[in-house]
Design a protein around this motif. Structure first.
Motif, PDB file in Angstrom:
ATOM      1  N   ARG A  11       0.838  -1.197   0.000  1.00  0.00           N
ATOM      2  CA  ARG A  11       0.000   0.000   0.000  1.00  0.00           C
ATOM      3  C   ARG A  11       0.874   1.249   0.000  1.00  0.00           C
ATOM      4  NH1 ARG A  11      -2.644   3.331   4.027  1.00  0.00           N
ATOM      5  NH2 ARG A  11      -1.577   2.189   5.677  1.00  0.00           N
ATOM      6  N   PRO A  12       0.727   2.135  -0.986  1.00  0.00           N
ATOM      7  CA  PRO A  12       1.543   3.355  -1.013  1.00  0.00           C
ATOM      8  C   PRO A  12       1.181   4.300   0.129  1.00  0.00           C
ATOM      9  CG  PRO A  12      -0.135   3.421  -2.720  1.00  0.00           C
ATOM     10  CD  PRO A  12      -0.193   2.052  -2.122  1.00  0.00           C
ATOM     11  N   LEU A  13       2.175   4.957   0.673  1.00  0.00           N
ATOM     12  CA  LEU A  13       1.987   5.884   1.784  1.00  0.00           C
ATOM     13  C   LEU A  13       2.101   7.313   1.277  1.00  0.00           C
ATOM     14  CD1 LEU A  13       4.231   4.124   4.473  1.00  0.00           C
ATOM     15  CD2 LEU A  13       1.813   3.722   3.953  1.00  0.00           C
ATOM     16  N   SER A  14       1.060   8.117   1.515  1.00  0.00           N
ATOM     17  CA  SER A  14       1.049   9.519   1.092  1.00  0.00           C
ATOM     18  C   SER A  14       0.568  10.384   2.246  1.00  0.00           C
ATOM     19  CB  SER A  14       0.133   9.728  -0.113  1.00  0.00           C
ATOM     20  OG  SER A  14       0.565   8.987  -1.223  1.00  0.00           O
ATOM     21  N   LEU A  15       1.189  11.552   2.417  1.00  0.00           N
ATOM     22  CA  LEU A  15       0.741  12.481   3.439  1.00  0.00           C
ATOM     23  C   LEU A  15      -0.523  13.198   2.983  1.00  0.00           C
ATOM     24  CD1 LEU A  15       3.946  14.304   4.748  1.00  0.00           C
ATOM     25  CD2 LEU A  15       2.749  12.352   5.736  1.00  0.00           C
ATOM     26  N   ARG A  16      -1.389  13.493   3.941  1.00  0.00           N
ATOM     27  CA  ARG A  16      -2.553  14.320   3.647  1.00  0.00           C
ATOM     28  C   ARG A  16      -2.080  15.724   3.268  1.00  0.00           C
ATOM     29  NH1 ARG A  16      -7.441  12.753   5.584  1.00  0.00           N
ATOM     30  NH2 ARG A  16      -7.994  14.887   6.126  1.00  0.00           N
ATOM     31  N   ARG A  17      -2.821  16.385   2.385  1.00  0.00           N
ATOM     32  CA  ARG A  17      -2.417  17.681   1.864  1.00  0.00           C
ATOM     33  C   ARG A  17      -2.200  18.703   2.981  1.00  0.00           C
ATOM     34  NH1 ARG A  17      -6.820  19.147   0.459  1.00  0.00           N
ATOM     35  NH2 ARG A  17      -7.097  20.734   2.055  1.00  0.00           N
ATOM     36  N   GLU A  18      -3.110  18.768   3.934  1.00  0.00           N
ATOM     37  CA  GLU A  18      -2.996  19.778   4.981  1.00  0.00           C
ATOM     38  C   GLU A  18      -1.798  19.511   5.892  1.00  0.00           C
ATOM     39  OE1 GLU A  18      -5.984  16.697   6.481  1.00  0.00           O
ATOM     40  OE2 GLU A  18      -5.548  17.757   4.605  1.00  0.00           O
ATOM     41  N   ILE A  19      -1.416  18.253   6.038  1.00  0.00           N
ATOM     42  CA  ILE A  19      -0.242  17.929   6.848  1.00  0.00           C
ATOM     43  C   ILE A  19       1.021  18.434   6.150  1.00  0.00           C
ATOM     44  CG2 ILE A  19       1.106  16.057   7.848  1.00  0.00           C
ATOM     45  CD1 ILE A  19      -1.663  16.627   9.147  1.00  0.00           C
ATOM     46  N   LEU A  20       1.087  18.245   4.835  1.00  0.00           N
ATOM     47  CA  LEU A  20       2.229  18.754   4.074  1.00  0.00           C
ATOM     48  C   LEU A  20       2.314  20.270   4.190  1.00  0.00           C
ATOM     49  CD1 LEU A  20       4.570  18.201   2.107  1.00  0.00           C
ATOM     50  CD2 LEU A  20       2.916  18.399   0.230  1.00  0.00           C
ATOM     51  N   GLU A  21       1.179  20.952   4.160  1.00  0.00           N
ATOM     52  CA  GLU A  21       1.173  22.405   4.267  1.00  0.00           C
ATOM     53  C   GLU A  21       1.751  22.853   5.610  1.00  0.00           C
ATOM     54  OE1 GLU A  21      -2.937  23.202   3.663  1.00  0.00           O
ATOM     55  OE2 GLU A  21      -2.803  23.252   1.470  1.00  0.00           O
ATOM     56  N   ILE A  22       1.426  22.131   6.669  1.00  0.00           N
ATOM     57  CA  ILE A  22       1.939  22.488   7.991  1.00  0.00           C
ATOM     58  C   ILE A  22       3.452  22.268   8.054  1.00  0.00           C
ATOM     59  CG2 ILE A  22       1.865  21.913  10.445  1.00  0.00           C
ATOM     60  CD1 ILE A  22      -1.087  21.161  10.028  1.00  0.00           C
ATOM     61  N   VAL A  23       3.907  21.141   7.502  1.00  0.00           N
ATOM     62  CA  VAL A  23       5.346  20.849   7.499  1.00  0.00           C
ATOM     63  C   VAL A  23       6.111  21.942   6.770  1.00  0.00           C
ATOM     64  CG1 VAL A  23       7.119  19.268   6.656  1.00  0.00           C
ATOM     65  CG2 VAL A  23       5.053  18.352   7.694  1.00  0.00           C
ATOM     66  N   LEU A  24       5.553  22.419   5.656  1.00  0.00           N
ATOM     67  CA  LEU A  24       6.213  23.454   4.860  1.00  0.00           C
ATOM     68  C   LEU A  24       5.945  24.853   5.403  1.00  0.00           C
ATOM     69  CD1 LEU A  24       5.564  22.032   1.275  1.00  0.00           C
ATOM     70  CD2 LEU A  24       7.611  21.807   2.682  1.00  0.00           C
ATOM     71  N   GLU A  25       5.273  24.907   6.554  1.00  0.00           N
ATOM     72  CA  GLU A  25       4.986  26.170   7.241  1.00  0.00           C
ATOM     73  C   GLU A  25       4.185  27.131   6.369  1.00  0.00           C
ATOM     74  OE1 GLU A  25       8.159  27.218  10.365  1.00  0.00           O
ATOM     75  OE2 GLU A  25       9.359  26.514   8.658  1.00  0.00           O
ATOM     76  N   ARG A  26       3.225  26.561   5.657  1.00  0.00           N
ATOM     77  CA  ARG A  26       2.293  27.361   4.878  1.00  0.00           C
ATOM     78  C   ARG A  26       0.952  27.400   5.595  1.00  0.00           C
ATOM     79  NH1 ARG A  26       3.550  24.184  -0.790  1.00  0.00           N
ATOM     80  NH2 ARG A  26       5.680  24.963  -1.122  1.00  0.00           N
ATOM     81  N   PRO A  27       0.106  28.401   5.318  1.00  0.00           N
ATOM     82  CA  PRO A  27      -1.212  28.442   5.948  1.00  0.00           C
ATOM     83  C   PRO A  27      -2.019  27.188   5.592  1.00  0.00           C
ATOM     84  CG  PRO A  27      -0.699  30.540   4.911  1.00  0.00           C
ATOM     85  CD  PRO A  27       0.364  29.578   4.474  1.00  0.00           C
ATOM     86  N   MET A  28      -2.566  26.567   6.594  1.00  0.00           N
ATOM     87  CA  MET A  28      -3.323  25.339   6.377  1.00  0.00           C
ATOM     88  C   MET A  28      -4.675  25.669   5.737  1.00  0.00           C
ATOM     89  SD  MET A  28      -4.394  22.527   9.246  1.00  0.00           S
ATOM     90  CE  MET A  28      -5.686  21.326   8.920  1.00  0.00           C
ATOM     91  N   SER A  29      -5.089  24.895   4.725  1.00  0.00           N
ATOM     92  CA  SER A  29      -6.376  25.111   4.060  1.00  0.00           C
ATOM     93  C   SER A  29      -7.422  24.165   4.642  1.00  0.00           C
ATOM     94  CB  SER A  29      -6.241  24.867   2.554  1.00  0.00           C
ATOM     95  OG  SER A  29      -5.773  23.559   2.291  1.00  0.00           O
ATOM     96  N   TYR A  30      -8.640  24.654   4.757  1.00  0.00           N
ATOM     97  CA  TYR A  30      -9.723  23.894   5.371  1.00  0.00           C
ATOM     98  C   TYR A  30     -10.883  23.761   4.389  1.00  0.00           C
ATOM     99  CZ  TYR A  30      -7.290  24.779   9.781  1.00  0.00           C
ATOM    100  OH  TYR A  30      -6.352  24.839  10.787  1.00  0.00           O
ATOM    101  N   GLY A  31     -10.587  23.233   3.206  1.00  0.00           N
ATOM    102  CA  GLY A  31     -11.575  23.196   2.134  1.00  0.00           C
ATOM    103  C   GLY A  31     -12.924  22.606   2.509  1.00  0.00           C
ATOM    104  N   MET A  32     -12.951  21.364   2.983  1.00  0.00           N
ATOM    105  CA  MET A  32     -14.213  20.693   3.251  1.00  0.00           C
ATOM    106  C   MET A  32     -14.956  21.310   4.430  1.00  0.00           C
ATOM    107  SD  MET A  32     -16.304  18.513   2.220  1.00  0.00           S
ATOM    108  CE  MET A  32     -15.293  17.768   0.935  1.00  0.00           C
ATOM    109  N   LEU A  33     -14.247  21.983   5.327  1.00  0.00           N
ATOM    110  CA  LEU A  33     -14.914  22.598   6.474  1.00  0.00           C
ATOM    111  C   LEU A  33     -15.829  23.741   6.069  1.00  0.00           C
ATOM    112  CD1 LEU A  33     -12.224  22.707   9.297  1.00  0.00           C
ATOM    113  CD2 LEU A  33     -14.446  21.599   9.381  1.00  0.00           C
ATOM    114  N   ALA A  34     -15.624  24.289   4.867  1.00  0.00           N
ATOM    115  CA  ALA A  34     -16.466  25.392   4.410  1.00  0.00           C
ATOM    116  C   ALA A  34     -17.918  24.969   4.287  1.00  0.00           C
ATOM    117  CB  ALA A  34     -15.954  25.928   3.076  1.00  0.00           C
ATOM    118  N   ALA A  35     -18.155  23.655   4.126  1.00  0.00           N
ATOM    119  CA  ALA A  35     -19.522  23.164   3.951  1.00  0.00           C
ATOM    120  C   ALA A  35     -20.283  23.084   5.271  1.00  0.00           C
ATOM    121  CB  ALA A  35     -19.495  21.778   3.291  1.00  0.00           C
ATOM    122  N   CYS A  36     -19.563  23.127   6.397  1.00  0.00           N
ATOM    123  CA  CYS A  36     -20.271  22.945   7.673  1.00  0.00           C
ATOM    124  C   CYS A  36     -19.677  23.773   8.807  1.00  0.00           C
ATOM    125  CB  CYS A  36     -20.277  21.466   8.074  1.00  0.00           C
ATOM    126  SG  CYS A  36     -18.629  20.782   8.316  1.00  0.00           S
ATOM    127  N   GLY A  37     -18.761  24.669   8.495  1.00  0.00           N
ATOM    128  CA  GLY A  37     -18.138  25.413   9.577  1.00  0.00           C
ATOM    129  C   GLY A  37     -17.597  26.752   9.133  1.00  0.00           C
TER     130      GLY A  37
END
Length: 340
Positions: free
Chosen positions: A206-232
């Motif tokens: 099984r290939p191992l891939s990081l979740r997009r938002e985790i990569l953003e945090i590692v690279l010290e970029r603002p974390m995106s909350y795409g799906m949360l826009a539908a309920c929060g």
């Protein structure tokens, strides 16, 4: 290090000099570079091992074997530890010790958050690192493809490869493959992409891939909350506390409970605010965000429950990631829960 090992693995000392210097990292970029060098060293060792006879090489649990290698696997032989395992482990331990805080502003560095807050084991740290490397530099796709004997020679890391490279510096107890296959672990639930089971593929492949938002945090970029826009939504927190307000007693109690929870070893929990509509629960939470210097994520539970299950789960994972790694508070609105 004996003479044969000096000739074959002399590069380990080069990596030791570059990585294991004992001083704290200056910033996140230096930290990432050092961990990539550690991954490079493991890959170099694995490539050398690949040219050696199987009994003295890696266990190759994550690789396809040619006919000659398969015959060697089936022959009885003693399992031997990698002769320079202690030296490689020393480098790994140095990276862990160096990675706590920035020397200048005491800011927690990104990788330390995942390793420490997630309480990742040594093998899980390696899995996280290899999955991260592929997103930082495409050279690793080629390297991992060769090490895994992928037909395309381009691949993401697998649980099997993590196990193989883990054998270079971990003890057998630490390098248990079951650690990586635990679907309920923090690593698999919140850090890695949830890949669907492929019946034609073993779990080791099984290939191992990081979740997009985790990569953003590692690279010290603002974390995106795409799906949360539908309920929060993000709630603004006041810049300063009001001089007086009618819920002052309730707010003081809320702050005390939050402080006690934050100071505990568990460092987390749930606080239930009970009151009628318009009683000021949202205001109390926003004000708590001011005191705790935390962002605030509000989730409307009614809208959350109307989402398809997979989207609702994704939204909750995003909220948890924001809470754990961005130090945000999660406020569930509209739960309609009452105490007994």
């Amino acid at each position: 290090m004996d003479r044969d090992n000096r000739e074959e693995y002399g590069f380990i000392e080069f990596y030791f000099s570059k990585v294991a210097n004992g001083r704290p990292f200056a910033d996140g970029e230096e930290q990432l570079t050092a961990w990539q060098r550690f991954a490079d060293m493991l890959c170099m060792i694995a490539l050398v091992q690949k040219e050696k006879s199987f009994p003295s090489g890696l266990s190759k649990i994550g690789c396809l074997l040619n006919d000659e290698e398969l015959m060697k696997v089936l022959e009885p032989h003693e399992k031997t530890a990698f002769p320079e395992r202690d030296r490689v482990r020393e480098i790994f331990n140095s990276l862990i010790q160096r990675g706590n805080r920035n020397t200048e502003d005491e800011r927690v560095l990104p990788l330390w958050q995942f390793f420490n807050i997630g309480r990742l084991s040594e093998l899980e740290i390696l899995a996280f690192l290899l999955a991260l490397c592929v997103d930082l530099n495409r050279k690793y796709e080629r390297i991992f493809g060769i090490l895994q004997e992928d037909r395309e020679n381009v691949a993401k890391p697998t649980a099997g490869l993590v196990h193989d490279l883990g054998a270079l510096f971990l003890t057998p107890e630490e390098n248990q493959i079951g650690i990586l296959l635990n679907r309920d672990s923090f690593l698999n639930r919140y850090l890695l992409e949830d890949t669907r089971e492929n019946q034609a593929m073993s779990r080791l492949s099984r290939p191992l891939s990081l979740r997009r938002e985790i990569l953003e945090i590692v690279l010290e970029r603002p974390m995106s909350y795409g799906m949360l826009a539908a309920c929060g939504e993000f709630l603004e927190t006041p810049q300063e506390l009001p001089d007086t307000f009618c819920q002052e007693k309730a707010f003081e109690e809320l702050v005390n409970i939050y402080a006690a929870m934050s100071a505990s070893e568990a460092s987390g929990g749930v606080i239930q605010l009970v009151g009628e509509n318009g009683s000021g629960r949202r205001f109390l939470v926003q004000t708590l965000g001011t005191v705790s210097a935390a962002d605030l994520i509000s989730i409307l539970t009614g809208e959350l429950m109307e989402l398809p299950w997979d989207q609702a789960l994704e939204a909750l994972k995003l909220a948890v990631s924001g809470s754990v790694f961005e130090h945000s508070l999660i406020y569930l609105e509209g739960t309609d829960v009452r105490p007994d």
